[in-house]
Design a protein around this motif. Sequence first.
Motif, PDB file in Angstrom:
ATOM      1  N   TYR B 175      41.263  56.868  12.386  1.00  0.00           N
ATOM      2  CA  TYR B 175      40.337  55.841  11.972  1.00  0.00           C
ATOM      3  C   TYR B 175      39.743  56.161  10.783  1.00  0.00           C
ATOM      4  N   VAL B 178      40.889  55.220   7.369  1.00  0.00           N
ATOM      5  CA  VAL B 178      40.904  53.780   6.769  1.00  0.00           C
ATOM      6  C   VAL B 178      39.497  53.477   6.669  1.00  0.00           C
ATOM      7  N   GLU B 179      38.441  54.035   7.114  1.00  0.00           N
ATOM      8  CA  GLU B 179      37.057  53.497   7.264  1.00  0.00           C
ATOM      9  C   GLU B 179      36.197  54.448   6.603  1.00  0.00           C
ATOM     10  N   GLY B 181      32.921  53.474   5.624  1.00  0.00           N
ATOM     11  CA  GLY B 181      31.571  52.977   6.099  1.00  0.00           C
ATOM     12  C   GLY B 181      30.690  54.169   6.297  1.00  0.00           C
ATOM     13  N   LEU B 182      29.507  54.318   5.924  1.00  0.00           N
ATOM     14  CA  LEU B 182      28.515  55.412   6.302  1.00  0.00           C
ATOM     15  C   LEU B 182      28.142  55.004   7.737  1.00  0.00           C
ATOM     16  N   LEU B 183      27.654  53.985   7.779  1.00  0.00           N
ATOM     17  CA  LEU B 183      27.217  53.669   9.213  1.00  0.00           C
ATOM     18  C   LEU B 183      28.257  53.746  10.365  1.00  0.00           C
ATOM     19  N   VAL B 184      29.460  53.249  10.154  1.00  0.00           N
ATOM     20  CA  VAL B 184      30.689  53.648  11.130  1.00  0.00           C
ATOM     21  C   VAL B 184      30.551  55.452  11.286  1.00  0.00           C
ATOM     22  N   LEU B 187      27.797  56.799  13.227  1.00  0.00           N
ATOM     23  CA  LEU B 187      27.968  56.299  14.785  1.00  0.00           C
ATOM     24  C   LEU B 187      29.045  57.106  15.320  1.00  0.00           C
ATOM     25  N   VAL B 188      30.106  57.316  14.806  1.00  0.00           N
ATOM     26  CA  VAL B 188      31.317  58.057  15.462  1.00  0.00           C
ATOM     27  C   VAL B 188      30.723  59.391  15.530  1.00  0.00           C
TER      28      VAL B 188
END
Lengths: 451, 216
Positions: B175, B178-179, B181-184, B187-188
């Motif tokens: 993941y 492809v991602e 974003g700092l928020l994502v 959170l991960v």
Amino acid sequence: MMLGLFLVPFGVGLLVWVLRKARLLAAPLSAAACMVVAVLAMSSSGAAPIVILGRPFSLPATSAAHLALLALLMAAAFLYAYALPQGSLVWPLGLVALGFWAAALMATSAVVAGLLFLGGALSAAMLVPSPHGEAAMIGSRTLTLLVLGGILLLMAAQGAEALAAGRSAGLPPEGVAFILTLALALLTGLFPFSLWFPQVAGEGAPVAVIVLGAMMSTTALLRFGDPSFLVAPLGQVQMADLLRILGMGTFGGACLAAAAQRRLGRLLAYAALADWGLILVGVSLRQGAAIDAAMLHLAFHNIALATAALASGLLRRSFGEDALSSLYGAARRAPFALLSAVAGGLSLAGMPAMAGFWGRLGLYRLLADRFSGWAAALALLSLGPAWGFVRLLIHGLEPAPLPGSRREMIAPAILVLLLGALLIGVGLAPQVLNWVPGEWLQMLTYRPPVP
Amino acid sequence: MVALEWLARIAQGLRPIQVGAVLALLMIFLAFEDRRVSSLALLVQYALLGLLTLPHVYAAVALARGVLAVGISMMLYLSAWRAQRQMARREREAALAQRGRRRPGMLFNLSALALGGLLAYGVWSAYPLALVPRPLALAGYWVAALGLVVALVGEGPLRRGIGLILIVSGCEGLYLAVERGLLVIGLVSILDVMLALALVYTTEMWLEAQREASAL
């Protein structure tokens, strides 16, 4: 104000983690934080979205009302946990789970909501293990299922977001719908994955039952359970069909299982699962009236589950175990707990004179319009859980209590009795719902389409 | 930062066969019945996936995730050490034939893990991911498959939990390619820590329950 919806639970959660040994402080602080969340939720609905690190967050009206109700139930459970200790981490973990799920309901992005949901599920799973009996292994199994369900949910959320943006999701819409429904089945204990919840209810603390059975399931349903979550029409149809099949399967299986239970915790779990299955059937009908009825019934379901779980904990404390055969004379030793457990259970079973009856009546009528045979069969099957709670009442009314049993604790018993009285009151006089401000009732039932 | 750039260049030059060699080593680590060795396997997979995702994330994020990975591995190693010590004591007390039991256990684990690896290789060959580089896709699939096997055949909350962490890590590896974003990503990372905490807590409760049961 909206930021407070998750900052308050996280902040107070950290504080009560420090104060976890001082129950006298931790319990009221946690309950107060929940009440603040309830007030904030009711006043944040419809407010302008806030943006955090480029992602918008806003709280839809239905989610706000249910979140407020859940926060109030959690406040009651936290106060109850002061009198009946359930591990010192119950307050911080419960608050962290509430914070994550509040944020999940507010997240506009499905992937962010999925991640936040999983965070809440991990906190909630930590409420199950205890150093006694099989609870640690049940906690481990629950954690495994929740993580696997969470990964599937994230896959589906990623797919749904890609489809909504017109990009390739790597899967057809029907595939995304299938994965999403599978994730919901794992996370909310739908048939055939319904075994974890009865185990938790059998061995876990009452707060864990409320957090996992009411809070987590409600969050999953509100954020991901509506088929209109998927933009593609084919995905919506597929998901609605799957939800209907799983909902009916869960209802039928859980009703039959409930009739055969000999322990109160498991009986309660199967009664709750059966009711949950019916709510999903209502959602799967994809009609405005059916969704309204399902949402109203969801509120009654959560109150009934919390009441019965807390009352069951009191009975377990008074009698040392929760086997129905050991609860002889409960009417003498723990009358408030017995009355509340029976009221909660019969409400979950949708029996007349209980709040749950009115929610179910609406669902049965709407179901009968489309599948009359099935509606009659479901109504008949609901006698299974009801029979279990009638048996509890019969055992409880025996004149001689078992030797060694203790009197119920009066403060938590009164708290539980208030919840039970609410269920009976609404059941006997449903017109009291008219006292609820109209816009609040509308918030509880109206569900705007998810873009 | 220079070191990170150098590592990113190495990561870009890695070929699937080299990644496969590290994954085979990971498989051997996981086959051991000893929980401490299994928890060391976590460090190996974090290093491999961290290296492979390095070209796709910001340097500061990669560094933070590296520190987090070391912290999680240490936490689980300590828990594994305690669990192993208590289990060994219990088994000594029960006078179980330790040696006779361990060898078939390891062989069984190795064959189950090899089957998982083979499955992952098949999926990787049949379903290439357009947006994920091939070595990273192989590592992601393989680690997740090994995690699934460990979670299915593992005994006790800790070993099963190590399997869960492997599944989550494998999926994250795919993941994060492809991602951005700092928020994502934040959170991960929070979820990684929470999962590790949940495992350690569950293991401690399990050990406590075992002690209580043996005291009776």
